[in-house]
Design a protein around this motif. Structure first.
Motif, PDB file in Angstrom:
ATOM      1  N   TRP A 167      55.306  85.774  44.714  1.00 26.75           N
ATOM      2  CA  TRP A 167      54.306  86.424  43.851  1.00 26.75           C
ATOM      3  C   TRP A 167      54.164  87.895  44.225  1.00 26.75           C
ATOM      4  CZ3 TRP A 167      51.525  85.073  39.616  1.00 26.75           C
ATOM      5  CH2 TRP A 167      50.359  85.791  39.322  1.00 26.75           C
ATOM      6  N   ARG A 168      54.244  88.194  45.505  1.00 25.54           N
ATOM      7  CA  ARG A 168      54.082  89.571  45.964  1.00 25.54           C
ATOM      8  C   ARG A 168      55.341  90.415  45.775  1.00 25.54           C
ATOM      9  NH1 ARG A 168      49.723  90.878  49.081  1.00 25.54           N
ATOM     10  NH2 ARG A 168      48.280  89.185  49.626  1.00 25.54           N
ATOM     11  N   VAL A 169      56.511  89.819  46.034  1.00 26.04           N
ATOM     12  CA  VAL A 169      57.736  90.627  46.076  1.00 26.04           C
ATOM     13  C   VAL A 169      58.492  90.657  44.751  1.00 26.04           C
ATOM     14  CG1 VAL A 169      57.976  90.193  48.542  1.00 26.04           C
ATOM     15  CG2 VAL A 169      59.255  88.764  46.915  1.00 26.04           C
ATOM     16  N   LEU A 170      58.047  89.865  43.770  1.00 25.19           N
ATOM     17  CA  LEU A 170      58.719  89.853  42.465  1.00 25.19           C
ATOM     18  C   LEU A 170      57.724  90.245  41.368  1.00 25.19           C
ATOM     19  CD1 LEU A 170      60.795  86.536  42.758  1.00 25.19           C
ATOM     20  CD2 LEU A 170      61.627  88.880  43.055  1.00 25.19           C
ATOM     21  N   PRO A 171      57.250  91.489  41.372  1.00 23.52           N
ATOM     22  CA  PRO A 171      56.224  91.870  40.388  1.00 23.52           C
ATOM     23  C   PRO A 171      56.702  91.745  38.949  1.00 23.52           C
ATOM     24  CG  PRO A 171      57.101  93.811  41.508  1.00 23.52           C
ATOM     25  CD  PRO A 171      57.610  92.616  42.251  1.00 23.52           C
ATOM     26  N   GLY A 172      57.994  91.984  38.701  1.00 22.74           N
ATOM     27  CA  GLY A 172      58.494  91.862  37.336  1.00 22.74           C
ATOM     28  C   GLY A 172      58.425  90.432  36.835  1.00 22.74           C
ATOM     29  N   ARG A 173      58.836  89.473  37.666  1.00 21.62           N
ATOM     30  CA  ARG A 173      58.772  88.064  37.276  1.00 21.62           C
ATOM     31  C   ARG A 173      57.309  87.599  37.207  1.00 21.62           C
ATOM     32  NH1 ARG A 173      63.875  85.493  37.130  1.00 21.62           N
ATOM     33  NH2 ARG A 173      65.351  87.204  36.917  1.00 21.62           N
ATOM     34  N   ARG A 174      56.476  88.125  38.093  1.00 21.58           N
ATOM     35  CA  ARG A 174      55.051  87.792  38.055  1.00 21.58           C
ATOM     36  C   ARG A 174      54.428  88.220  36.730  1.00 21.58           C
ATOM     37  NH1 ARG A 174      52.701  91.086  42.403  1.00 21.58           N
ATOM     38  NH2 ARG A 174      52.587  92.707  40.810  1.00 21.58           N
ATOM     39  N   ASP A 175      54.713  89.469  36.329  1.00 26.68           N
ATOM     40  CA  ASP A 175      54.148  89.969  35.071  1.00 26.68           C
ATOM     41  C   ASP A 175      54.718  89.213  33.875  1.00 26.68           C
ATOM     42  OD1 ASP A 175      52.751  91.770  36.600  1.00 26.68           O
ATOM     43  OD2 ASP A 175      54.051  93.476  36.156  1.00 26.68           O
ATOM     44  N   MET A 176      56.019  88.881  33.946  1.00 30.12           N
ATOM     45  CA  MET A 176      56.650  88.118  32.863  1.00 30.12           C
ATOM     46  C   MET A 176      55.977  86.759  32.698  1.00 30.12           C
ATOM     47  SD  MET A 176      60.649  86.927  32.563  1.00 30.12           S
ATOM     48  CE  MET A 176      60.475  85.688  33.860  1.00 30.12           C
ATOM     49  N   ALA A 177      55.710  86.085  33.825  1.00 37.90           N
ATOM     50  CA  ALA A 177      55.075  84.771  33.765  1.00 37.90           C
ATOM     51  C   ALA A 177      53.657  84.867  33.201  1.00 37.90           C
ATOM     52  CB  ALA A 177      55.061  84.138  35.153  1.00 37.90           C
ATOM     53  N   CYS A 178      52.889  85.859  33.656  1.00 34.94           N
ATOM     54  CA  CYS A 178      51.517  86.026  33.161  1.00 34.94           C
ATOM     55  C   CYS A 178      51.506  86.294  31.663  1.00 34.94           C
ATOM     56  CB  CYS A 178      50.828  87.175  33.897  1.00 34.94           C
ATOM     57  SG  CYS A 178      50.461  86.856  35.628  1.00 34.94           S
ATOM     58  N   GLU A 179      52.410  87.184  31.224  1.00 35.74           N
ATOM     59  CA  GLU A 179      52.463  87.531  29.800  1.00 35.74           C
ATOM     60  C   GLU A 179      52.860  86.331  28.953  1.00 35.74           C
ATOM     61  OE1 GLU A 179      54.048  88.544  25.997  1.00 35.74           O
ATOM     62  OE2 GLU A 179      55.303  87.837  27.663  1.00 35.74           O
ATOM     63  N   ALA A 180      53.874  85.581  29.403  1.00 30.60           N
ATOM     64  CA  ALA A 180      54.352  84.439  28.631  1.00 30.60           C
ATOM     65  C   ALA A 180      53.296  83.344  28.558  1.00 30.60           C
ATOM     66  CB  ALA A 180      55.637  83.894  29.254  1.00 30.60           C
ATOM     67  N   MET A 181      52.618  83.068  29.655  1.00 30.85           N
ATOM     68  CA  MET A 181      51.604  82.013  29.645  1.00 30.85           C
ATOM     69  C   MET A 181      50.408  82.401  28.779  1.00 30.85           C
ATOM     70  SD  MET A 181      51.794  80.622  33.588  1.00 30.85           S
ATOM     71  CE  MET A 181      51.132  78.988  33.336  1.00 30.85           C
TER      72      MET A 181
END
Length: 300
Positions: A33-47
């Protein structure tokens, strides 16, 4: 050298128990969650967009999914601990009648699942619950050869063959024609040449047509299976009614479409029920149809 490092790490990890893997998997998820901000933001946006969650709800659900994914990555180390005692003490079959119908089915079965819950433990559970059947799982081969060899070794069982998805079709058909069972993960992105484009969570996704085509060629039952977590160290095996591909009508493409839509909708149903346990880090909608394409189910 890399294979030695992997083997040492795997040997160390195989000494862990279910509680240790749960705790360390959640730590791994927090680190991702901390080291992959792009994937974190992608997951938040998609959900938020696909599940209709408010921003704070989407962020909380996405964060929980990272914890589940961390556990999923490490659970392959627990494969050897899935034994008869595991079945008695840690596994609940959510639909006993549905599972017994699967066990009693005498023809070929294409089992479909997704990157949901404890997917790495589904293979050994599958192996134990269907001991009399010839069984295969088809997996995507990682680019790292040493990692491929390690994961294949960890997943394999005497009556469970692990196949690389490339050039797997002849061996899959031989197994199915002997009334065996072959399992596929069907929720990953795929290239245009392998895809049928279908709605998934309200957005068009590239769905692998291979399991549908092989099931049709063998006249197989398509059976969705999912292994979900129920707290630390406990799991539930979920089934839903299968699809007998011999009952499908229409052209070859229409029947492929119907079969692929069936297993895609089964995954979608479970993701909507347990969104925090799905692999939202994956770029699921990366491959898109050509410009001007519109979704139109073929007439049967």
């Amino acid at each position: 050298m890399k294979d030695i490092v992997y083997a040492l790490l795997a040997a160390w990890g195989q000494g862990w128990d279910f509680d240790t893997v749960a705790a360390r998997g959640e730590l791994l998820g927090r680190a991702l969650w901390r080291v992959l901000p792009g994937r974190r933001d992608m997951a938040c946006e998609a959900m938020g967009r696909l599940l209709g969650l408010a921003p704070e709800q989407a962020r909380a659900a996405a964060r929980a999914s990272f914890g589940h994914n961390g556990r999923s990555f490490l659970e392959i180390l627990l494969s050897h601990r899935v034994d008869p005692r595991f079945l008695r003490e840690r596994l609940r079959i959510a639909d006993p009648a549905g599972f017994e119908a699967l066990r009693a089915h005498e023809g070929p079965v294409v089992a479909t699942t997704g990157h949901l819950g404890a997917w790495e433990l589904l293979a050994p559970v599958f192996h134990l619950l269907l001991p009399e059947r010839e069984k295969q799982i088809v997996v995507r081969r990682p680019k790292d050869q040493a990692l491929h060899e390690l994961t294949t070794r960890l997943r394999s069982r005497p009556s469970l063959e692990v196949l690389d998805h490339r050039n797997a079709a002849p061996r899959v058909l031989r197994c199915l024609h002997r009334s065996g069972t072959t399992a596929f993960l069907v929720d990953h992105n795929t290239g245009t040449s392998e895809a049928v484009f279908l709605p998934f969570l309200g957005r068009i996704a590239a769905v692998n047509r291979g399991p549908a085509l092989l099931a049709l060629r063998a006249g197989a039952l398509i059976q969705p299976l999912f292994l979900l977590r129920e707290g630390r160290g406990r799991y539930a095996l979920h089934t839903s009614p299968g699809l007998d591909t011999r009952t499908l009508d229409g052209s070859r493409e229409a029947r492929i479409h119907q079969a692929a839509l069936f297993y895609t909708q089964a995954v979608e149903c479970m993701v909507r029920r347990h969104p925090e346990q799905w692999y939202w880090l994956h770029k699921r909608w990366k491959t898109q149809p050509p410009a001007g394409w519109t979704y139109a189910p073929p007439q049967t």
